[in-house]
Design a protein around this motif. Sequence first.
Motif, PDB file in Angstrom:
ATOM      1  N   ILE A 143       0.866  -1.177   0.000  1.00 39.74           N
ATOM      2  CA  ILE A 143       0.000   0.000   0.000  1.00 39.74           C
ATOM      3  C   ILE A 143       0.905   1.230   0.000  1.00 39.74           C
ATOM      4  O   ILE A 143       1.714   1.408   0.919  1.00 39.74           O
ATOM      5  CB  ILE A 143      -0.935   0.018   1.214  1.00 39.74           C
ATOM      6  N   SER A 263     -10.527  -6.937   1.916  1.00 41.48           N
ATOM      7  CA  SER A 263      -9.619  -5.943   2.490  1.00 41.48           C
ATOM      8  C   SER A 263     -10.392  -4.858   3.224  1.00 41.48           C
ATOM      9  O   SER A 263     -11.623  -4.815   3.200  1.00 41.48           O
ATOM     10  CB  SER A 263      -8.775  -5.305   1.383  1.00 41.48           C
ATOM     11  N   TYR A 265     -10.081  -1.811   2.303  1.00 42.64           N
ATOM     12  CA  TYR A 265     -10.069  -0.696   1.363  1.00 42.64           C
ATOM     13  C   TYR A 265     -11.265  -0.733   0.414  1.00 42.64           C
ATOM     14  O   TYR A 265     -11.910  -1.764   0.240  1.00 42.64           O
ATOM     15  CB  TYR A 265      -8.774  -0.719   0.544  1.00 42.64           C
ATOM     16  N   LYS A 266     -11.512   0.415  -0.219  1.00 44.74           N
ATOM     17  CA  LYS A 266     -12.526   0.526  -1.251  1.00 44.74           C
ATOM     18  C   LYS A 266     -11.872   1.017  -2.532  1.00 44.74           C
ATOM     19  O   LYS A 266     -10.901   1.781  -2.500  1.00 44.74           O
ATOM     20  CB  LYS A 266     -13.635   1.502  -0.832  1.00 44.74           C
ATOM     21  N   VAL A 296      -7.094   2.997  -4.241  1.00 45.68           N
ATOM     22  CA  VAL A 296      -7.951   2.639  -3.114  1.00 45.68           C
ATOM     23  C   VAL A 296      -8.082   3.809  -2.145  1.00 45.68           C
ATOM     24  O   VAL A 296      -7.298   4.758  -2.170  1.00 45.68           O
ATOM     25  CB  VAL A 296      -7.387   1.406  -2.353  1.00 45.68           C
ATOM     26  N   THR A 297      -9.100   3.722  -1.310  1.00 47.44           N
ATOM     27  CA  THR A 297      -9.291   4.715  -0.256  1.00 47.44           C
ATOM     28  C   THR A 297      -9.476   3.991   1.052  1.00 47.44           C
ATOM     29  O   THR A 297      -9.796   2.801   1.094  1.00 47.44           O
ATOM     30  CB  THR A 297     -10.530   5.578  -0.530  1.00 47.44           C
TER      31      THR A 297
END
Length: 297
Positions: A143, A263, A265-266, A296-297
């Motif tokens: 990441i 995960s 994350y989005k 991702v956020t």
Amino acid sequence: MFKSQMNSYSDRISKAIAFIEENLMNPLTLDRIAKEACYSKYHFIRVFTAMTGETVGDYVRKRRVSESAHELLLTQRTIVDIAARYQFDSQQAYTRAFKSVFEIVPGKYRKKGHRLVPFNKYTLSPSDLDRLQTDFITMIPKIVNTKERKLIGLKTETCLADDKTTQMWQEFMPRRHEIKNNEDTGFYSVHVHNDNITLENFTEDVIFEKWAAVEVADFNDIPIKMFPYTLRAGMYAVFIHKGSASTFPKTMDYIMQVWLPDSEYKLDTRDIFTIMGEKYHGPYHPKSEEEVWIPVT
């Protein structure tokens, strides 16, 4: 996150095995078993085999044969009846499957009246997770937060069903030296989607923009018929795709259908892109490696 994801694999495959066990005498399809594990069919096949050492089909066949062996010894049912109960199309098909497991035909097995070691229900162990870790290690991303990047290259409109990417790269590569302010960070393949595209409505027919480009220091000198593009800054999950371009859709299937839902994350609306650097040996080379950047956020 890695430990949590490995545990998720174990939980899902255990659930699939339990479903198989409950339905040995019922019709079973690969799609239905994969759905029970909440995986796409392709990735269920891969994870199941990595963890158990058996293909899904072989596992189901061996378990049906093994359970049917108990009925040969403990009941008076005919061999034809037992074969049908365990979803074999015919006595001949059942006999072939039985012999492949026990090295003896059902009739002789029943006549001998003693039990051979059956193919038991599979129970996952720590070593199974170790095998899975080895198989999927490149699918655990880094990441990273990255700055804005300036690109110059060619672009085309395409879709997965009629992919024009190869032609674009064939045009771009002979012209790459025309770009004078190249930062030499590799070749960029950028997928530009409409912001309204989601995991649910993205299909093979959705049109998107594809780029073949390199990173540049600025936009001061753009070759004729090439275009500038800016990759937005932000957080990305960076995966390593290994192998030929033909297997790339399977990598994306894993990322979008397995890793991302598991995960924290989005998926963001920024562009998905790949970087082909020193370890990239061409689209058909089995040892090629490229970075896959997922916003991702």
